[in-house]
Design an enzyme around this catalytic site. Structure first.
Site, PDB file in Angstrom:
ATOM      1  N   HIS A   1      -4.369   7.574   0.968  1.00  0.00           N
ATOM      2  CA  HIS A   1      -2.963   7.987   0.846  1.00  0.00           C
ATOM      3  C   HIS A   1      -2.591   8.929   1.996  1.00  0.00           C
ATOM      4  CE1 HIS A   1      -3.873   7.237  -3.553  1.00  0.00           C
ATOM      5  NE2 HIS A   1      -2.777   6.533  -3.395  1.00  0.00           N
TER       6      HIS A   1
ATOM      7  N   LYS B   1      -4.875  -2.283   1.375  1.00  0.00           N
ATOM      8  CA  LYS B   1      -5.866  -2.615   0.340  1.00  0.00           C
ATOM      9  C   LYS B   1      -5.200  -3.477  -0.736  1.00  0.00           C
ATOM     10  CE  LYS B   1      -7.270   0.076  -3.027  1.00  0.00           C
ATOM     11  NZ  LYS B   1      -7.109  -0.825  -4.203  1.00  0.00           N
TER      12      LYS B   1
END
Ligand code: PAF
Length: 285
Positions: free
Chosen positions: A37, A150
């Site tokens: 993140h 991802k």
């Protein structure tokens, strides 16, 4: 002292976004933040505009009550990380405010993405992702939005959402950040793995590379499957697909083919993928 602004309601956060003339970057998350993140935040900051991060464990995208309940929640640590990363504002929505009863349903044709992989195995998942992102994008009006590769199929779904409803938003899909020791894709769910589980799950990364390296796609997939099975990893799906439709392919084409995986290690559901790139990109951790 640098202050992180925190908003709970659409009204407050949209006043902030208007003050930025909508020239801000937005990173939507479900919290339990990790270095993956923070890479999205870093890329967002690199555009030189204010950065807004949302943290909302979106019940609409969980098809399994236990998965929702077990989803890691680490708000205090998340806020500290975002502060240290130089984020300007954080939005922590309140469910009733984000999802008022009169909110109209969003209809979006996902084509082949609808019924394969995450669409097939997590019924209603993408409808939930579309619901939350449509609401957030409409209410906030960001100029740039950031997603992790991802979740490859999610990136492709968001591309469709943006193309259909938000043509002014620029989407950035950021390459997956991996654990430098094991190659495991960083994920909020990894905290539920033991140390040995992390090592075992590292095999997923290598199997995805194997799948793209056989003489034929079939051969690559067979090798990848037996590699994972030997490590005791339960496979939900493992395939080689063309992009952006994510349909099985026998042909490997630079940047237009990916290997995709979902499965279980120690009862934790993990997903990962590799997009085939002729000259592999070097990831520096
Ligand atoms: O990828 C996620 O964390 C979520 O699916 C998202 C995009 C924040 C929507 O809830």
């Amino acid at each position: 002292m640098f202050l992180l602004k925190i908003f709970h309601y659409i009204k407050g956060v949209s006043e902030w976004t208007k003050r930025q003339n909508n020239a801000f970057s937005f990173v939507p998350t479900m919290g339990a933040l990790h270095a993956g993140h923070l890479l999205l935040v870093e890329k967002a900051k690199a555009l030189g505009r204010p950065v807004l991060v949302s943290i909302f464990v979106n019940p609409a995208q969980f098809n399994n009550a236990e998965d929702l309940q077990k989803y890691p929640r680490t708000l205090e640590q998340d806020l500290r990380l975002l502060h240290d990363a130089g984020v300007d504002a954080v939005f922590l929505p309140v469910t009733e405010d984000l999802y008022p009863t009169e909110l109209p349903e969003v209809s979006l044709d996902l084509g082949s993405l609808e019924n394969v992989f995450e669409g097939q195995h997590r019924l209603g998942h993408f409808a939930g992702v579309i619901k939350v992102l449509h609401r957030l994008f409409s209410a906030l009006g960001p100029r740039d939005v950031f997603f992790g590769q991802k979740d490859l199929q999610q990136c492709l779904v968001v591309e469709k959402l943006i193309a259909r409803f938000f043509p002014d938003i620029h989407q950035h899909n950021i390459p997956t950040r991996r654990d430098p020791q094991t190659g495991l894709a960083l994920s909020s769910r990894n905290v539920r793995l033991s140390k040995q589980g992390v090592v075992t799950a590292g095999a997923i990364n290598w199997s995805l590379q194997l799948a793209l390296q056989g003489k034929t796609v079939d051969e690559g997939l067979t090798e990848a499957r037996s590699y994972l099975e030997n490590k005791g990893i339960t496979i939900e799906y493992l395939d080689v697909v063309s992009l952006p439709d994510m349909l099985h392919t026998e042909e490997i084409v630079d940047k237009k083919t990916a290997s995709v995986f979902a499965g279980y290690v120690e009862g934790v559901r993990l997903i990962d993928n590799h997009v085939f790139i002729d000259i592999p990109e070097i990831t520096v951790f």
